[in-house]
Enzyme design. Sequence first.
Site, short mmCIF file in Angstrom:
data_model
loop_
_atom_site.label_atom_id
_atom_site.label_comp_id
_atom_site.label_asym_id
_atom_site.label_seq_id
_atom_site.Cartn_x
_atom_site.Cartn_y
_atom_site.Cartn_z
N GLU A 289 0.74 -1.22 0.01
CA GLU A 289 0.01 -0.05 -0.05
C GLU A 289 0.76 1.16 0.05
O GLU A 289 0.52 2.13 -0.42
CB GLU A 289 -1.05 0.19 1.22
CG GLU A 289 -2.23 -0.76 0.89
CD GLU A 289 -3.29 -0.44 1.91
OE1 GLU A 289 -2.97 0.44 3.19
OE2 GLU A 289 -4.64 -0.82 1.88
N HIS A 310 8.29 -26.67 -1.40
CA HIS A 310 7.66 -27.55 -2.33
C HIS A 310 6.51 -27.02 -3.29
O HIS A 310 5.65 -27.79 -3.70
CB HIS A 310 7.40 -28.65 -1.33
CG HIS A 310 8.33 -29.19 -0.66
ND1 HIS A 310 8.84 -30.36 -0.79
CD2 HIS A 310 9.09 -28.68 0.41
CE1 HIS A 310 9.80 -30.72 0.01
NE2 HIS A 310 10.14 -29.55 0.68
N LYS A 424 -14.31 -0.16 -3.62
CA LYS A 424 -15.28 0.32 -2.59
C LYS A 424 -16.26 0.96 -3.48
O LYS A 424 -17.60 0.83 -3.23
CB LYS A 424 -14.97 1.27 -1.52
CG LYS A 424 -14.10 0.48 -0.74
CD LYS A 424 -13.58 1.31 0.60
CE LYS A 424 -12.43 0.95 1.13
NZ LYS A 424 -11.59 1.87 2.09
O1 PA5 Z 1 -3.45 0.99 5.82
C1 PA5 Z 1 -4.89 1.52 5.66
O2 PA5 Z 1 -4.76 2.53 5.77
C2 PA5 Z 1 -5.78 0.49 5.21
O3 PA5 Z 1 -5.44 -0.95 5.33
C3 PA5 Z 1 -6.98 0.60 6.63
O4 PA5 Z 1 -6.23 0.26 7.80
C4 PA5 Z 1 -7.89 -0.50 6.16
O5 PA5 Z 1 -8.60 -0.05 4.97
C5 PA5 Z 1 -9.21 -0.41 7.26
O6 PA5 Z 1 -9.59 0.77 7.55
P1 PA5 Z 1 -10.38 1.25 8.91
O7 PA5 Z 1 -9.33 1.10 9.73
O8 PA5 Z 1 -10.40 2.64 8.56
O9 PA5 Z 1 -11.43 0.44 9.15
#
Ligand code: PA5
Length: 447
Positions: A289, A310, A424
């Site tokens: 990310e 494996h 989303k």
């Molecule tokens: O790293 C990030 O920002 C995302 O992976 C969020 O942690 C994830 O989408 C969960 O979001 P939230 O904590 O708002 O539910």
Amino acid sequence: MKNISLNIDKVAGFVSKETIAAYEPQVKACMETLENGTGQGNDFLGWLHLPSSITAEHLADLKSTAQVLRDNCEVVVVAGIGGSYLGARAVIEALSNSFQWLKAKQDEPIIVFAGHNIGEDYLFELTEYLKDKKFGVINISKSGTTTETALAFRLLKKQCEDQLGKEMAKKVIVAVTDAKKGAARVTADKEGYKTFIIPDNVGGRFSVLTPVGLLPIAVAGFDIEKLVEGACTMETVCGSATPYAENPAAIYAATRNELYKNGKKIEILVNFNPKLHYMNEWWKQLYGESEGKDGKGIYPSAVDFSTDLHSMGQWIQEGERTIFETVISIENPEHTLQVPSDNENLDGLNFLAGKRVDEVNKMAELGTQLAHVDGGVPNMRLIIPELNEYYLGEIIYFFEKACGISGYLLGVNPFNQPGVEAYKKNMFALLNKPGYEEESKAIQARL
Ligand code: PA5
């Protein structure tokens, strides 16, 4: 006390030590940008000095809430996804007995996870499993509106209240969320749950050392003080006062960027201990990310060896030469187990008799490293003295700091994740969520 350390000797045949050394000014500039808060995403730098800013009072508050859950629950469900899930799971699984259900006999709550998928069967089976149990919930969501987590929490809240009654449910449901915004905050305030705040300036994947990770880890019975202590050590070791060549985060960031420039587009994080499976998953999110944007970024992949030797071993040895490996190597396992001798030796394993299982594992590790380097795969090793809270804290901060530096070296904003919104938007349009009327029409026309 030893610290974790990085060994890059086995990248030497691919990129030279001089080239890595020549990164010093660039890396220093990136570190200054982080320290001064002058780079992209500078409103999300709360993780940078988080370990050293955690107070004893905060840890005590977390521990006393954890104790309430430990005293009252046979099972605690940790609901969250992405950064609100992976760090806690990584640490808990790294430290837990591999046969976690043995805990039931030790009067300790079993930790299970939810809110990280939308699997109907998963959620059905979870609700079945919880039917005759005293269970609590930690609802973790920074935005407070993430569908996967909110949906699981809706089910869990109802079941908890139905089984325990509203008053008891209030005692064993805890929310970790934003100070003011989001549905999770609104619900927690209305119901009177105990809450912990996720700081505004700490993004999800950098939040394991906030209550997002610390509360579930404490509920699981692990030492959050030691975890934070390890992270604090790395905050210093990976800080600006450490010379470049001795700063593991700086060297890791430089080396992986140089390998990337030389066509090594995929990094594989390797462990030789199955307890680190979710550490791999946490790392994949942290780097995926943070760096995968603007048409750039090393693709973070991960394997558990020797299991995956494996399955993926063939590809790694002889597939397209676009990969490098970073191996997490644990020096000393917690337990001792020797291979027994056998008079008949039908399996031909007497050459191992008297050796520790870990000696066999270590030779698998060394043999793999040499084979992969021979096969054109550069190899870095992160050496961990032992798998405990302290060193996990060191690993976490090391990877976070290296990630911040690495993202800036790559020229991206390592602290946003705009690409995550695309699915989303489509999902909400397809589900006719109020407010998505235009998108719904547009997407229907495409089907
Ligand atoms: O790293 C990030 O920002 C995302 O992976 C969020 O942690 C994830 O989408 C969960 O979001 P939230 O904590 O708002 O539910």
